[in-house]
Write a protein that holds these residues in place. Structure first.
Motif, PDB file in Angstrom:
ATOM      1  N   ASN A  81      -7.098  -4.362   0.677  1.00 21.94           N
ATOM      2  CA  ASN A  81      -6.879  -4.951  -0.678  1.00 21.94           C
ATOM      3  C   ASN A  81      -5.253  -5.795  -0.689  1.00 21.94           C
ATOM      4  OD1 ASN A  81      -7.810  -4.983  -3.336  1.00 21.94           O
ATOM      5  ND2 ASN A  81      -6.316  -4.144  -4.173  1.00 21.94           N
ATOM      6  N   VAL A  82      -4.435  -4.903   0.157  1.00 20.40           N
ATOM      7  CA  VAL A  82      -3.117  -5.901   0.353  1.00 20.40           C
ATOM      8  C   VAL A  82      -3.314  -6.900   1.346  1.00 20.40           C
ATOM      9  CG1 VAL A  82      -1.931  -4.083  -0.662  1.00 20.40           C
ATOM     10  CG2 VAL A  82      -2.143  -4.071   1.629  1.00 20.40           C
ATOM     11  N   MET A  83      -4.013  -6.590   2.243  1.00 21.71           N
ATOM     12  CA  MET A  83      -4.049  -7.765   3.465  1.00 21.71           C
ATOM     13  C   MET A  83      -4.819  -9.151   2.694  1.00 21.71           C
ATOM     14  SD  MET A  83      -5.965  -6.354   6.912  1.00 21.71           S
ATOM     15  CE  MET A  83      -6.273  -7.686   7.752  1.00 21.71           C
ATOM     16  N   GLU A  84      -5.641  -8.973   2.103  1.00 21.66           N
ATOM     17  CA  GLU A  84      -6.158 -10.070   1.209  1.00 21.66           C
ATOM     18  C   GLU A  84      -5.403 -10.483   0.118  1.00 21.66           C
ATOM     19  OE1 GLU A  84     -10.138  -8.707   0.510  1.00 21.66           O
ATOM     20  OE2 GLU A  84     -10.538  -8.324   2.564  1.00 21.66           O
ATOM     21  N   GLY A  85      -4.131 -10.028  -0.169  1.00 24.56           N
ATOM     22  CA  GLY A  85      -3.455 -10.338  -1.175  1.00 24.56           C
ATOM     23  C   GLY A  85      -3.731 -10.144  -2.732  1.00 24.56           C
ATOM     24  N   ARG A  86      -4.742  -9.231  -2.666  1.00 26.32           N
ATOM     25  CA  ARG A  86      -5.637  -9.016  -3.718  1.00 26.32           C
ATOM     26  C   ARG A  86      -4.849  -8.315  -4.813  1.00 26.32           C
ATOM     27  NH1 ARG A  86     -10.347  -5.979  -2.470  1.00 26.32           N
ATOM     28  NH2 ARG A  86     -11.116  -7.899  -1.403  1.00 26.32           N
ATOM     29  N   GLY A  87      -4.199  -7.055  -4.550  1.00 29.04           N
ATOM     30  CA  GLY A  87      -3.510  -6.248  -5.670  1.00 29.04           C
ATOM     31  C   GLY A  87      -2.754  -5.186  -4.737  1.00 29.04           C
ATOM     32  N   PHE A  88      -2.126  -4.301  -5.735  1.00 31.59           N
ATOM     33  CA  PHE A  88      -1.580  -3.221  -5.185  1.00 31.59           C
ATOM     34  C   PHE A  88      -2.731  -2.122  -4.701  1.00 31.59           C
ATOM     35  CE2 PHE A  88       0.375   1.272  -6.343  1.00 31.59           C
ATOM     36  CZ  PHE A  88       1.542   1.157  -5.878  1.00 31.59           C
ATOM     37  N   ALA A  89      -2.157  -1.272  -3.746  1.00 32.52           N
ATOM     38  CA  ALA A  89      -3.139  -0.101  -3.250  1.00 32.52           C
ATOM     39  C   ALA A  89      -2.491   1.252  -3.336  1.00 32.52           C
ATOM     40  CB  ALA A  89      -3.784  -0.671  -1.990  1.00 32.52           C
ATOM     41  N   PHE A  90      -3.199   2.004  -4.020  1.00 27.57           N
ATOM     42  CA  PHE A  90      -2.660   3.408  -4.083  1.00 27.57           C
ATOM     43  C   PHE A  90      -3.611   4.374  -3.371  1.00 27.57           C
ATOM     44  CE2 PHE A  90      -1.454   7.379  -6.063  1.00 27.57           C
ATOM     45  CZ  PHE A  90      -0.287   7.574  -5.709  1.00 27.57           C
ATOM     46  N   VAL A  91      -3.289   5.248  -2.484  1.00 24.21           N
ATOM     47  CA  VAL A  91      -4.306   6.214  -2.124  1.00 24.21           C
ATOM     48  C   VAL A  91      -3.271   7.775  -1.982  1.00 24.21           C
ATOM     49  CG1 VAL A  91      -5.699   7.473  -0.279  1.00 24.21           C
ATOM     50  CG2 VAL A  91      -5.949   5.127  -0.653  1.00 24.21           C
ATOM     51  N   GLU A  92      -3.817   8.840  -2.888  1.00 25.19           N
ATOM     52  CA  GLU A  92      -3.227  10.146  -2.644  1.00 25.19           C
ATOM     53  C   GLU A  92      -4.134  10.919  -1.724  1.00 25.19           C
ATOM     54  OE1 GLU A  92      -1.938  12.419  -6.267  1.00 25.19           O
ATOM     55  OE2 GLU A  92      -3.395  13.739  -5.570  1.00 25.19           O
ATOM     56  N   ALA A  93      -3.543  11.693  -0.814  1.00 28.31           N
ATOM     57  CA  ALA A  93      -4.400  12.303   0.024  1.00 28.31           C
ATOM     58  C   ALA A  93      -4.018  13.570  -0.107  1.00 28.31           C
ATOM     59  CB  ALA A  93      -4.137  11.962   1.502  1.00 28.31           C
ATOM     60  N   LEU A  94      -4.947  14.590  -0.460  1.00 29.45           N
ATOM     61  CA  LEU A  94      -4.641  16.060  -0.814  1.00 29.45           C
ATOM     62  C   LEU A  94      -4.397  16.577   0.663  1.00 29.45           C
ATOM     63  CD1 LEU A  94      -7.384  17.027  -3.362  1.00 29.45           C
ATOM     64  CD2 LEU A  94      -4.974  16.283  -3.832  1.00 29.45           C
ATOM     65  N   SER A  95      -3.266  17.378   0.769  1.00 32.60           N
ATOM     66  CA  SER A  95      -2.725  17.744   2.035  1.00 32.60           C
ATOM     67  C   SER A  95      -2.606  19.045   2.392  1.00 32.60           C
ATOM     68  CB  SER A  95      -1.597  16.910   2.634  1.00 32.60           C
ATOM     69  OG  SER A  95      -1.263  17.065   3.683  1.00 32.60           O
TER      70      SER A  95
ATOM     71  N   PHE B  42       1.100  -1.137   0.008  1.00 31.11           N
ATOM     72  CA  PHE B  42      -0.054   0.118   0.231  1.00 31.11           C
ATOM     73  C   PHE B  42       0.882   1.323   0.157  1.00 31.11           C
ATOM     74  CE2 PHE B  42      -2.663   2.933   2.945  1.00 31.11           C
ATOM     75  CZ  PHE B  42      -3.236   3.597   1.969  1.00 31.11           C
ATOM     76  N   VAL B  43       0.523   2.015  -0.983  1.00 32.47           N
ATOM     77  CA  VAL B  43       1.356   3.269  -1.100  1.00 32.47           C
ATOM     78  C   VAL B  43       0.343   4.635  -0.572  1.00 32.47           C
ATOM     79  CG1 VAL B  43       2.801   5.014  -2.672  1.00 32.47           C
ATOM     80  CG2 VAL B  43       3.082   2.382  -2.851  1.00 32.47           C
ATOM     81  N   LEU B  44       0.854   5.001   0.185  1.00 33.39           N
ATOM     82  CA  LEU B  44       0.078   6.444   0.758  1.00 33.39           C
ATOM     83  C   LEU B  44       0.977   7.559   0.497  1.00 33.39           C
ATOM     84  CD1 LEU B  44      -2.516   7.303   2.150  1.00 33.39           C
ATOM     85  CD2 LEU B  44      -1.456   6.733   4.363  1.00 33.39           C
ATOM     86  N   LEU B  45       0.213   8.451  -0.523  1.00 38.07           N
ATOM     87  CA  LEU B  45       0.977   9.776  -0.781  1.00 38.07           C
ATOM     88  C   LEU B  45       0.342  10.931  -0.555  1.00 38.07           C
ATOM     89  CD1 LEU B  45       2.855  10.035  -4.096  1.00 38.07           C
ATOM     90  CD2 LEU B  45       1.397  11.927  -3.376  1.00 38.07           C
ATOM     91  N   ALA B  46       0.900  11.808   0.326  1.00 38.79           N
ATOM     92  CA  ALA B  46       0.476  12.965   0.652  1.00 38.79           C
ATOM     93  C   ALA B  46       0.785  14.240  -0.279  1.00 38.79           C
ATOM     94  CB  ALA B  46       1.046  13.659   1.979  1.00 38.79           C
ATOM     95  N   ASN B  47      -0.147  14.641  -0.974  1.00 39.34           N
ATOM     96  CA  ASN B  47       0.043  15.720  -2.050  1.00 39.34           C
ATOM     97  C   ASN B  47      -0.143  17.307  -1.557  1.00 39.34           C
ATOM     98  OD1 ASN B  47      -0.134  17.586  -4.284  1.00 39.34           O
ATOM     99  ND2 ASN B  47      -1.624  16.354  -5.362  1.00 39.34           N
ATOM    100  N   ASN B  48       0.704  17.832  -1.367  1.00 39.74           N
ATOM    101  CA  ASN B  48       0.565  19.106  -0.848  1.00 39.74           C
ATOM    102  C   ASN B  48       1.160  20.160  -1.875  1.00 39.74           C
ATOM    103  OD1 ASN B  48       3.451  18.928  -0.529  1.00 39.74           O
ATOM    104  ND2 ASN B  48       3.461  19.191   1.592  1.00 39.74           N
ATOM    105  N   THR B  49       1.389  19.806  -3.191  1.00 40.48           N
ATOM    106  CA  THR B  49       1.719  20.558  -4.139  1.00 40.48           C
ATOM    107  C   THR B  49       3.111  21.098  -4.070  1.00 40.48           C
ATOM    108  OG1 THR B  49       1.114  22.898  -3.629  1.00 40.48           O
ATOM    109  CG2 THR B  49      -0.724  21.364  -4.632  1.00 40.48           C
ATOM    110  N   GLN B  50       3.897  20.806  -3.084  1.00 43.08           N
ATOM    111  CA  GLN B  50       5.404  21.500  -3.166  1.00 43.08           C
ATOM    112  C   GLN B  50       6.160  20.464  -2.289  1.00 43.08           C
ATOM    113  OE1 GLN B  50       6.296  23.008  -0.284  1.00 43.08           O
ATOM    114  NE2 GLN B  50       4.087  22.311   0.266  1.00 43.08           N
ATOM    115  N   TYR B  51       7.571  20.779  -2.368  1.00 39.90           N
ATOM    116  CA  TYR B  51       8.552  20.212  -1.474  1.00 39.90           C
ATOM    117  C   TYR B  51       8.309  20.943  -0.200  1.00 39.90           C
ATOM    118  CZ  TYR B  51      10.240  17.348  -5.526  1.00 39.90           C
ATOM    119  OH  TYR B  51      10.516  16.485  -6.601  1.00 39.90           O
ATOM    120  N   GLY B  52       8.124  20.166   0.786  1.00 40.05           N
ATOM    121  CA  GLY B  52       7.804  20.997   2.136  1.00 40.05           C
ATOM    122  C   GLY B  52       9.022  21.249   2.774  1.00 40.05           C
ATOM    123  N   MET B  53       9.942  19.979   3.024  1.00 41.62           N
ATOM    124  CA  MET B  53      10.801  19.816   3.720  1.00 41.62           C
ATOM    125  C   MET B  53      12.274  20.897   3.243  1.00 41.62           C
ATOM    126  SD  MET B  53      12.832  17.249   6.287  1.00 41.62           S
ATOM    127  CE  MET B  53      11.526  17.262   7.358  1.00 41.62           C
TER     128      MET B  53
END
Lengths: 360, 250, 188
Positions: free
Chosen positions: B197-211, B118-129
């Motif tokens: 989805n990944v726990m059940e071994g079904r497949g890749f999972a991806f969520v982008e979160a607008l941040s 599972f890839v979880l990605l925070a999208n805040n439209t720029q490089y914060g750090m």
């Protein structure tokens, strides 16, 4: 499940096949890899044999990924390895520097090809510096340089044990010649030689519930303060220096009364040894010193031999990579050091004889 | 008497208060994630990987085994781990720079190989750090440190549509969605479905979160929410994009 | 110290020089000798001259490549031009007598330059595809590095599955080996 090799047997094969057999015999559980010549056949042999013994393989999108997935496999507690060459080794330095920082016992087989850049797919010793000191770090790694198929087999098995015993990334530095050539060797089940494989252990998901009956593993490579980093690095340095004498390996050939000392590593040491053999027949006092571990380097041992000699000659298929190592470890020794550099080109016995005669 | 806000059990109280800036979106995403870990009762088999960028500040955030990796490289570390131990629930957490720029090849290829992570990605439209540079997700005309006159799409292209890209390349069994910190309930639902989805071994999972990144956006509270809910939503459509065998929501 | 034999075999892709090197070294290995074979595997492996470096010795072999060979076998015009660099006054240089317009390019300094009718023998007496086995026979005849018997065993282990389907093929290969050994005696 049957063992890949029962007992011991004599074989005649290519170096890449040797590596695959050695990794199988060592109980490597998963290989991560990306195609690059002259490394490819390690993957070819591995993918043919591995499923028969319940071992796994992942072909990644590039060497950066092959290296990082390999660290993931190790963190899961598996004997995991990868293999690469040339520009692939360049990319591999990023994951290997993480392994160095986080003490992740990855095993990487390097099949040196010509450099810099794409250069040739054939052969060189131009990945010596990079394999020993690549990445933005201090070179806290263990590097075995092999000269024969027997060594390739022996040290690939040993690499897994050294890595897991000391928890530093470990490298087997071979080359394209070794990858592609065929010669004879004995392959064996480590148990048949009373070699005990060091147990691999997970860094994460070790059982129990984090925060309830154990602390969570919080593994990092980023630090906020320079003092914090300094402590971490100095811990690594102290540990590395402490274990170095246990790890260092070298080979001496006719060194006892040698006036001229030939220093070469890897496949080039075969030419150096052959030259010594020939020159000794003519009564010439020539000897050969071969560092097997380039990191840590057999400093004391070489220094002693170099001091007793009248001339040191560094011979390598690179433009001064071994030479730099040798010089830095021979500080304080006044014996003159000469060089014979053939970057990216094989070195024959005949050439070494000819070159050595200049100093006799 | 002050009332402590409720903290997910999987959060590590010893490391709170967290290190994110006031008004940052990360803690909202990580709260949703933490609650899902609690609800699914998977803290013992979860490995949380965090990237370089602000996401690295989560390296000691959870009572969950955590590996902080290199910039863009969290995906392959978690993939390698999951390949070696299939019992692991691997979560790779990163920002838009880590996922869509320096680590895009890993995201694309892991999705294409249908890795069970599972890839979880925070999208805040720029490089914060690194101080607010332009990212692949920077909006047209948006001012950043490296697009001081506003992002010129003629020169730098349009904002990257991450989940759409992942949906296009992943297989039938991948779960792909875009949530927002503006709707944490929905975001949490997406995260839960992704992990299942990944726990059940079904497949890749991806969520982008607008941040949110008020620090680098230089916005007050009102403008911060306006930016994520109006400006960002114009370019980034919130909702499920790919759901294995189910009707999509959103 | 017993002097080992160094052989450089060169030809066009598809002429089978790598197979010859492989079978030769397998046979030597089976006889308990030390053998080392390294193919030239640069970009030349695609559409270029294919070279095989072979060393057979009673002792452990030194460097995998060598400056000059005891035997050089060149099977095409390009192979002739490519391999003269491996010749010195000790080298026996073989080339196929079917190759045209290479007189100028033949090594000037080698011990002996011998034209071998391998293509002709293969084509007229056997089959063009056992050409490389004729060449192998010639190398064995000239050097004695392996016995005919071991060479046959190595052929059997490499091509046995083909021989099973077509026993005539076995006969033809063994005959090719023998003819190679004979012609080298005739021309030298």
């Amino acid at each position: 499940m049957t063992k890949p090799i029962e007992g011991e047997k004599k074989v005649f094969m290519t170096g890449n096949e040797v590596v695959a057999w050695a990794a199988l015999a060592a109980g490597a559980e998963i290989m991560y890899g990306y195609p690059i010549t002259p490394q490819n056949e390690i993957m070819h042999y591995w993918t043919r044999m591995a499923p028969k013994y319940g071992r796994k393989f992942l072909q990644t999108e590039d060497e950066i990924s092959a290296g990082f997935t390999c660290t993931g496999g190790v963190l899961a507690g598996k004997r995991a390895f990868t293999a690469t060459a040339g520009p692939g080794n360049t990319l591999m330095q990023e994951p290997m520097s993480m392994a160095e920082m986080m003490r992740i016992p990855t095993v990487l087989i390097v099949c040196q090809r010509g450099g810099p850049s794409t250069a040739t797919v054939i052969y060189s010793q131009q990945e010596t510096t990079m394999t020993c000191y690549g990445g933005n770090g201090e070179g806290f790694r263990i590097v075995y340089s092999t000269a024969t198929h027997q060594e390739l087999f022996d040290y690939t098995i040993k690499a897994f044990n050294t890595a897991w015993k000391y928890r530093f990334p470990t490298f087997v530095l071979g080359d394209g010649y070794q990858s592609k050539m065929r010669e004879s060797l004995s392959i064996y089940d480590p148990e048949a030689r009373n070699i005990e494989m060091v147990r691999a252990e997970p860094y994460v998901v070790k059982g129990g519930v984090p925060g309830e009956n154990r602390d969570p593993a919080h593994l990092r490579n980023t630090y906020n303060m320079e003092e914090e980093l300094y402590e971490v690095i100095m811990d690594h340095a102290r540990e590395y220096e402490k274990i170095a004498p246990e790890i260092i390996e070298y080979e001496e050939y006719e060194c006892d009364d040698a006036d001229v000392l030939l220093v070469a590593h890897g496949v080039v040491s075969r030419a150096a040894k052959g030259a010594v053999k020939e020159l000794r027949q003519d009564g010439k006092k020539v000897g050969h010193f071969k560092p097997v571990t380039l990191r840590p380097f057999p400093e004391k041992e070489l220094l002693e031999r170099a001091k007793a000699a009248k001339q040191v000659i560094v011979i390598e298929s690179a433009y001064g990579q071994l030479d730099k190592l040798v010089k830095s470890h021979l500080y304080g020794c006044s014996t003159p050091i000469a060089q014979y550099f053939r970057p990216g080109e094989g070195i024959t016995i005949e050439e070494v004889v000819q070159e050595t005669k200049k100093y006799l | 008497m002050s009332v402590q806000p409720q903290m997910p059990k999987s959060w590590r109280s010893e490391t709170k208060p967290h290190k994110f800036c006031p008004g940052c979106g990360h803690p909202l995403i990580l709260k949703a994630l933490g609650e899902v870990i609690d609800e699914l009762n998977i803290a013992d088999r979860t490995v949380f990987g965090c990237d370089i960028g602000c996401s690295l500040l989560a390296w000691d955030f959870f009572n969950v085994d955590t590996i902080q990796t290199h910039h863009g490289r969290t995906t392959p570390v978690i993939v390698g781990l999951r390949r070696a131990n299939e019992n692991v629930i691997g979560i790779a957490y990163m920002g838009d720079g880590g996922g869509y720029a320096i680590g895009s090849q890993h995201l694309v290829n892991s999705a294409a190989r249908d890795e069970k992570v599972f890839v979880l990605l925070a999208n805040n439209t720029q490089y914060g750090m690194t101080g607010g540079q332009m990212a692949p997700t920077t909006l047209p005309g948006q001012k950043t440190e490296t697009s001081p006159y506003g992002r010129d799409t003629e020169l730098t292209g349009p904002p990257v549509q991450g989940p759409e890209m992942v949906a296009a390349i992943s297989g039938e069994n991948a779960y792909v969605a875009r949530g927002t910190v503006g709707n944490v309930r929905q975001l949490k639902k997406f995260i839960k479905k992704a992990i299942q989805n990944v726990m059940e071994g079904r497949g890749f999972a991806f969520v982008e979160a607008l941040s949110l990144c008020p620090t680098n956006w230089r916005t007050n509270a009102e403008d911060t929410w306006k930016f994520v809910e109006k400006d960002m939503a114009t370019y980034f459509k919130v909702g499920e994009i790919k759901v294995p065998g189910e009707k999509k929501e959103g | 110290m017993a002097k080992g034999v160094k052989i450089a075999l060169a030809g066009e892709g598809g002429q089978g020089v790598q197979s010859v090197a492989m079978i030769l070294t397998e046979a030597a290995y089976a006889m308990g000798k030390e053998a080392l074979y390294i193919p030239n595997f640069g970009v030349e492996q695609r559409g270029g001259v294919s070279v095989a470096f072979v060393q057979i010795d009673d002792e452990k072999i030194g460097s995998p490549k060598f400056k000059t060979a005891d035997i050089v076998v060149a099977l095409s015009d390009r192979a002739v031009r490519r391999t003269t660099m491996y010749c010195d006054q000790e080298t026996l240089f073989f080339y196929d007598d079917n190759i045209e317009d290479v007189e100028e390019d033949l090594p000037k300094n080698s011990k002996k330059v011998v034209a071998l009718p391998a293509i002709k023998v293969a084509k007229e007496e056997l089959h063009p595809r056992v050409f490389n086995v004729v060449v192998m026979g010639a190398v064995i005849g000239a050097t004695g590095v392996v016995t005919e018997e071991k060479a046959k065993e190595a052929l059997e282990s490499k091509l046995g599955y083909k021989f099973e389907q077509n026993p005539e093929l076995r006969e033809m290969n063994f005959k090719a080996l023998q003819r190679g050994m004979e012609i080298v005696k005739e021309v030298m």
